[in-house]
Design a protein around this motif. Structure first.
Motif, PDB file in Angstrom:
ATOM      1  N   ASP A  19       0.773  -1.082  -0.121  1.00  0.00           N
ATOM      2  CA  ASP A  19      -0.106   0.032   0.028  1.00  0.00           C
ATOM      3  C   ASP A  19       0.927   1.218   0.002  1.00  0.00           C
ATOM      4  O   ASP A  19       0.385   2.185  -0.539  1.00  0.00           O
ATOM      5  CB  ASP A  19      -0.952   0.033   1.045  1.00  0.00           C
ATOM      6  N   LEU A  20       1.777   1.119   0.505  1.00  0.00           N
ATOM      7  CA  LEU A  20       2.835   2.390   0.588  1.00  0.00           C
ATOM      8  C   LEU A  20       3.533   2.649  -0.520  1.00  0.00           C
ATOM      9  O   LEU A  20       3.596   3.790  -0.968  1.00  0.00           O
ATOM     10  CB  LEU A  20       4.017   2.025   1.993  1.00  0.00           C
ATOM     11  N   ASP A  25       3.882   0.983  -8.048  1.00  0.00           N
ATOM     12  CA  ASP A  25       4.972   1.770  -7.415  1.00  0.00           C
ATOM     13  C   ASP A  25       4.849   3.453  -7.665  1.00  0.00           C
ATOM     14  O   ASP A  25       5.717   4.005  -7.696  1.00  0.00           O
ATOM     15  CB  ASP A  25       6.404   1.544  -7.857  1.00  0.00           C
ATOM     16  N   ALA A  26       3.680   3.701  -7.983  1.00  0.00           N
ATOM     17  CA  ALA A  26       3.392   5.137  -8.274  1.00  0.00           C
ATOM     18  C   ALA A  26       3.671   6.089  -6.870  1.00  0.00           C
ATOM     19  O   ALA A  26       4.236   7.242  -7.405  1.00  0.00           O
ATOM     20  CB  ALA A  26       1.786   5.345  -8.462  1.00  0.00           C
ATOM     21  N   HIS A  27       3.734   5.660  -5.817  1.00  0.00           N
ATOM     22  CA  HIS A  27       3.921   6.489  -4.612  1.00  0.00           C
ATOM     23  C   HIS A  27       5.388   6.870  -4.488  1.00  0.00           C
ATOM     24  O   HIS A  27       5.986   7.862  -4.280  1.00  0.00           O
ATOM     25  CB  HIS A  27       3.478   5.840  -3.369  1.00  0.00           C
ATOM     26  N   ILE A  31       7.984  10.070  -4.853  1.00  0.00           N
ATOM     27  CA  ILE A  31       9.024  10.404  -4.015  1.00  0.00           C
ATOM     28  C   ILE A  31      10.376  10.648  -4.836  1.00  0.00           C
ATOM     29  O   ILE A  31      11.308  11.615  -4.475  1.00  0.00           O
ATOM     30  CB  ILE A  31       9.065   9.545  -2.737  1.00  0.00           C
ATOM     31  N   GLU A  32      10.749   9.728  -5.566  1.00  0.00           N
ATOM     32  CA  GLU A  32      11.939   9.825  -6.374  1.00  0.00           C
ATOM     33  C   GLU A  32      12.051  10.985  -7.103  1.00  0.00           C
ATOM     34  O   GLU A  32      13.037  11.662  -7.269  1.00  0.00           O
ATOM     35  CB  GLU A  32      11.813   8.396  -7.246  1.00  0.00           C
ATOM     36  N   ASP A  33      10.600  11.396  -7.839  1.00  0.00           N
ATOM     37  CA  ASP A  33      10.764  12.646  -8.587  1.00  0.00           C
ATOM     38  C   ASP A  33      10.911  14.094  -8.062  1.00  0.00           C
ATOM     39  O   ASP A  33      11.256  14.739  -8.424  1.00  0.00           O
ATOM     40  CB  ASP A  33       9.499  12.480  -9.296  1.00  0.00           C
ATOM     41  N   VAL A  73      -5.346   4.696   7.945  1.00  0.00           N
ATOM     42  CA  VAL A  73      -5.557   5.873   6.964  1.00  0.00           C
ATOM     43  C   VAL A  73      -4.969   5.518   5.580  1.00  0.00           C
ATOM     44  O   VAL A  73      -3.919   5.045   5.512  1.00  0.00           O
ATOM     45  CB  VAL A  73      -4.655   7.201   7.430  1.00  0.00           C
ATOM     46  N   ALA A  74      -6.089   5.443   4.724  1.00  0.00           N
ATOM     47  CA  ALA A  74      -5.485   5.050   3.197  1.00  0.00           C
ATOM     48  C   ALA A  74      -4.705   6.088   2.458  1.00  0.00           C
ATOM     49  O   ALA A  74      -4.627   7.462   2.920  1.00  0.00           O
ATOM     50  CB  ALA A  74      -6.944   4.948   2.502  1.00  0.00           C
ATOM     51  N   ILE A  75      -3.757   5.546   1.680  1.00  0.00           N
ATOM     52  CA  ILE A  75      -2.859   6.589   1.211  1.00  0.00           C
ATOM     53  C   ILE A  75      -3.011   6.711   0.050  1.00  0.00           C
ATOM     54  O   ILE A  75      -3.473   5.797  -0.963  1.00  0.00           O
ATOM     55  CB  ILE A  75      -1.185   5.889   1.431  1.00  0.00           C
ATOM     56  N   SER A  76      -3.077   7.852  -0.736  1.00  0.00           N
ATOM     57  CA  SER A  76      -3.245   8.360  -2.139  1.00  0.00           C
ATOM     58  C   SER A  76      -2.101   9.365  -2.578  1.00  0.00           C
ATOM     59  O   SER A  76      -1.273   9.455  -1.579  1.00  0.00           O
ATOM     60  CB  SER A  76      -4.779   8.753  -2.286  1.00  0.00           C
ATOM     61  N   PRO A  77      -2.064   9.437  -4.074  1.00  0.00           N
ATOM     62  CA  PRO A  77      -0.950  10.393  -4.335  1.00  0.00           C
ATOM     63  C   PRO A  77      -0.864  11.813  -3.684  1.00  0.00           C
ATOM     64  O   PRO A  77       0.059  12.323  -3.476  1.00  0.00           O
ATOM     65  CB  PRO A  77      -1.165  10.402  -5.935  1.00  0.00           C
TER      66      PRO A  77
END
Length: 337
Positions: A19-20, A25-27, A31-33, A73-77
């Protein structure tokens, strides 16, 4: 120069780690960008490659987001972007971004839950929840109006107040309402579109339309507030920089028992026409700036000032706002020479 060893993180739950990372791996990509690091997962471990400061920030972001997931808590972009913004602002502070994103400053509405997406937004939401009179000032795109509407909705559905009153000065069209075609609602509604958008998101269009019919949500131009005492209500004045000092004082003195006021605007963007004097035209004082100068520091009044760096719309908006602000500063400097 020897290659720096990566930072290693180990997570207890493989499911929460998935989920993280986000779908595809969009999340992690976000972070990388944003930080210029490389994130590599293997099993329940995650390695962070990159310069020490950025790697340290990535570590804090990932730990904070994982803590949110552990708390349900759900994680979104958008949450990832918020954590990046918050971490950047509180790196030297005792409060972590996880505290800011999951604490008491969450605004719960029937349609969605809103979390602060910058340190200033956190201060602002906290002020809206605690103070009788709150001013939110600063450039467009910082969320000051949207969050004020959301907090008003939360208090209405939570039965802390019985009514929301939305108002703003009608100046932009350069016309008086009486000369515009259509019914009263057809005349005033276009000026309140940003408030309606926030109501759509937090209540749903059908529900808030019914609440408007019943009088639970009232919409009126500022001139219609004169002579009233407003009780048990949230009164929200938007685009307050387009009030005169007299109009602002009139609005502020409408406050009645168990009522609160949220005032939003940008003192630097007044549409008030200039005043004609014997020496030519001069800028007309705006009520928002006058009120802030008059009331700053008084008990139960909070003034939260947003900056260009607090813009939470498309990243280009922040760049545009900053460019215009810098150009205005340069012009003012030249005029002062």
């Amino acid at each position: 120069m020897p290659e720096q060893s990566p930072l290693q993180l180990t997570f207890s739950s493989n499911q929460l780690l998935q989920d993280l990372c986000g779908r595809h791996d969009a999340h992690l990509q976000l972070i990388e960008d944003n930080l210029g690091v490389q994130l590599v997962t293997r099993g329940n471990q995650l390695a962070i490659f990159g310069p020490a400061p950025q790697a340290g920030q990535a570590k804090q972001v990932l730990e904070d987001l994982y803590e949110l997931l552990k708390n349900g808590v759900a994680i979104s972009p958008s949450q990832v972007e918020a954590a990046l913004r918050l971490t950047d602002g509180v790196l030297d502070n005792s409060m972590r971004s996880a505290d800011l994103l999951s604490g008491s400053t969450v605004i719960a509405t029937p349609q969605l839950k809103l979390m602060p997406r910058s340190v200033t937004q956190h201060r602002y939401v906290s002020a809206l929840q605690k103070n009788t009179l709150v001013f939110g000032t600063g450039p467009a795109g910082t969320g000051k109006t949207y969050l004020a509407v959301a907090q008003a909705v939360s208090m209405l559905v939570g039965r802390q107040v019985s009514r929301i009153i939305l108002t703003r000065p009608v100046l932009e069209a350069g016309e008086r309402l009486g000369f515009l075609p259509g019914t009263f609602e057809e005349k005033i509604d276009p000026y309140l579109r940003p408030l309606f958008d926030a109501l759509d998101d937090t209540l749903g269009r059908e529900r808030w339309a019914k609440m408007r019919e019943s009088g639970q949500i009232e919409i009126a131009p500022l001139a219609y507030m004169r002579g009233r005492t407003i009780k048990d209500s949230i009164m929200l004045l938007d685009e307050a920089q387009n009030t005169t000092p007299t109009q602002m004082k009139m609005f502020l003195t409408r406050l009645g028992e168990n009522s609160r006021m949220f005032v939003t605007g940008d003192p630097a963007q007044s549409d008030l026409p200039p005043l004609r004097t014997p020496n030519g035209y001069v800028p007309q004082p705006n009520g928002l700036k006058d009120a802030i100068e008059t009331l700053d520091g008084l008990r139960d009044i909070e003034i939260v000032r947003f900056r260009e760096s607090d813009v939470v719309r498309h990243p280009l908006v922040s760049t545009i706002v900053t460019a215009y602000a810098e150009r205005e500063r340069q012009l003012n400097f030249k005029l002062g020479e």
